[in-house]
Design an enzyme around this catalytic site. Structure first.
Site, short mmCIF file in Angstrom:
data_model
loop_
_atom_site.label_atom_id
_atom_site.label_comp_id
_atom_site.label_asym_id
_atom_site.label_seq_id
_atom_site.Cartn_x
_atom_site.Cartn_y
_atom_site.Cartn_z
N GLU A 22 6.60 -10.94 5.88
CA GLU A 22 5.84 -9.90 6.58
C GLU A 22 6.71 -9.17 7.60
O GLU A 22 7.44 -9.81 8.38
CB GLU A 22 4.65 -10.57 7.27
N ASP A 32 10.19 -5.78 5.25
CA ASP A 32 10.62 -4.73 4.29
C ASP A 32 11.43 -3.64 4.96
O ASP A 32 12.49 -3.23 4.47
CB ASP A 32 9.44 -4.18 3.45
N SER A 82 -13.40 12.56 -4.27
CA SER A 82 -13.41 11.10 -4.07
C SER A 82 -14.82 10.58 -4.30
O SER A 82 -15.76 10.98 -3.59
CB SER A 82 -12.97 10.75 -2.65
N GLY A 113 -5.71 -4.66 4.88
CA GLY A 113 -4.37 -5.22 4.63
C GLY A 113 -4.11 -5.47 3.16
O GLY A 113 -3.24 -6.27 2.81
N LEU A 114 -4.84 -4.78 2.26
CA LEU A 114 -4.65 -4.99 0.82
C LEU A 114 -4.09 -3.73 0.14
O LEU A 114 -4.14 -3.58 -1.07
CB LEU A 114 -5.96 -5.43 0.15
N GLU A 165 3.73 8.59 2.44
CA GLU A 165 3.13 7.85 3.56
C GLU A 165 3.91 8.09 4.86
O GLU A 165 3.33 8.33 5.92
CB GLU A 165 3.11 6.36 3.20
N ASP A 204 4.37 -2.09 -0.24
CA ASP A 204 3.05 -1.86 -0.84
C ASP A 204 3.15 -0.95 -2.05
O ASP A 204 2.56 -1.21 -3.10
CB ASP A 204 2.10 -1.24 0.20
N TYR A 230 1.54 -1.52 14.77
CA TYR A 230 2.55 -1.61 13.70
C TYR A 230 3.81 -0.89 14.15
O TYR A 230 4.93 -1.40 14.02
CB TYR A 230 2.00 -0.97 12.41
C1 GLA Z 1 2.12 -2.86 5.81
C2 GLA Z 1 3.24 -1.90 5.43
C3 GLA Z 1 4.34 -2.62 4.65
C4 GLA Z 1 4.82 -3.88 5.38
C5 GLA Z 1 3.62 -4.72 5.81
C6 GLA Z 1 4.03 -5.89 6.66
O1 GLA Z 1 1.45 -3.30 4.68
O2 GLA Z 1 2.73 -0.83 4.66
O3 GLA Z 1 5.41 -1.73 4.41
O4 GLA Z 1 5.64 -3.55 6.45
O5 GLA Z 1 2.66 -3.97 6.52
O6 GLA Z 1 4.74 -6.80 5.94
#
Ligand code: GLA
Length: 384
Positions: A33, A36, A67, A123-124, A159, A171, A220
């Protein structure tokens, strides 16, 4: 629910034209986590939840986005793409158009219907699924084809550059390149990867704390800045260190005192998490589930205490899973500050586990969680 046949009918009725349909999955990260964007390692798997994109050409030069989730339509001239994000669902598809246009493609008139079931702000990776489904759909209309890694980079740029979230590549990469029944150990430096089979005897139980998480949110970005601050300190002494991927625990012992206390803790998480992620892939590949579970537990502690990206609810969800029958390993997954935990569970005990965890969490936190039993799924693809 995502139902390609229903989306086809819906698109046909709304736009009077037969669409091509594409699907892009959400993901769960088993371990790795906030590594990346430090050019480190991650080990996600694509999941059954997905976004579908139905696309057909138009002759009036308009782009019409619809949508089904929001019940909203948005129309603009293909020759005059909106220039900035508006903090709504349209930002993701428009971000993809903007990147494609920046690459020299002329966005044609098109109708695009979107419908997904990836839980939002959990978070998915609902945003990555939306971007990747859109990119596949538009690329098909343009007659261009991208490799999985190219598709991921393109969507990451949408993004970062249009939506304005400073996320890494994980992701979009797993949504574009996932493989059924496998997790993927990704080296975020060169995008090389290795598939690690998840045995059928293991279920991915995803437990939603129901606490909303957002990558575009301040936390973040703050964490990412602290990681970069720590890296800059080490790089002053060892210029070969370009990202924390290149740094070691011994670098922290030597120069950690030159960092802010937060930067030091964040860096300790990232450096040790990279080691754990590679070790976890080895453990999975060699069926050492006990070791995998141990590494996940260590990763959660590091994420919660050093990276301080957990929350009371996620810590509770992980703690409450510990002595339930069938648990292999549990940790908070994704960008942090809410969202879901991933529980690797013996498949035959998964239903019982899910029920017991939901009851415990509701009792302790007073919120009824959504708990999903998932399996690793294929990456983005066309549906005929
Ligand atoms: C989010 C971001 C990813 C990564 C995760 C943490 O999902 O989009 O790029 O940094 O958080 O691991």
């Amino acid at each position: 629910m995502h139902d390609p046949a229903a989306l086809r009918l819906l698109h046909q009725k709304r736009f009077q034209s037969a669409p091509s349909i594409f699907a892009a999955p959400g993901r769960v990260n088993l371990i790795g986590e906030h590594t990346d964007y430090a050019e480190g390692f991650v080990m996600p798997a694509a999941i059954e939840f997905a976004t579908l994109a139905a696309i057909s050409p138009r002759t009036d030069g308009k782009v019409v986005l619809y949508s089904e989730n929001f019940g909203e339509e948005c129309t603009f001239d293909a020759s005059a793409l909106p220039r900035s994000a508006e903090k709504r669902w349209t930002d993701y598809p428009i971000g993809v158009f903007a990147v494609l246009a920046g690459e020299g493609h002329t966005i044609p008139g098109l109708s695009l219907s979107l419908w997904g079931d990836v839980p939002v702000a959990s978070g998915l990776s609902s945003s990555a699924a939306l971007e990747v489904a859109t990119a596949l759909a538009v690329a098909s209309l343009l007659g261009v084809s991208y490799t999985g890694p190219e598709l991921a980079r393109l969507c990451q740029r949408a993004e970062n550059e249009f939506v304005g979230a400073s996320s890494g590549i994980m992701d979009q990469f797993i949504s574009a390149n996932g493989a059924e029944d496998h997790a993927l150990l990704l080296d975020c430096r060169d995008l090389s990867f290795r598939l690690a089979p998840i045995p059928h005897s293991v279920a991915l139980v995803i437990a939603n704390t129901m606490v909303k998480h957002s990558v575009a949110g301040g936390e973040y970005t703050t964490r990412r800045a602290e990681v970069e601050e720590a890296c800059a300190v080490i790089a002053r002494h060892r210029p070969v260190v370009r990202f924390l991927r290149d740094a070691t625990v011994s670098d922290l012992e030597k120069w950690g005192h030159e960092m802010s206390p937060n930067a030091l803790k964040r860096a300790r998480h990232v450096i040790t998490e990279n080691l754990r992620t590679v070790a976890a892939a080895e453990a999975l590949i060699h069926h050492d589930l006990k070791e995998l579970g141990r590494l996940m537990a260590e990763a959660h502690t590091s994420y919660s205490q050093d990276f301080e990206a957990s929350c009371v609810e996620a810590d509770a969800m992980v703690a409450l899973a510990q002595d339930l029958p069938g648990l292999i390993g549990a940790r908070l997954t994704g960008g942090g500050f809410g969202g879901c935990t991933i529980n690797l569970v013996e498949a035959e005990k998964a239903s019982e586990f899910a029920e017991a965890l939901a009851a415990r969490y509701a009792g302790e936190i007073g919120i009824v969680p959504q708990v999903h039993i998932c399996h690793a799924s294929a990456g983005a693809h066309r549906i005929d």
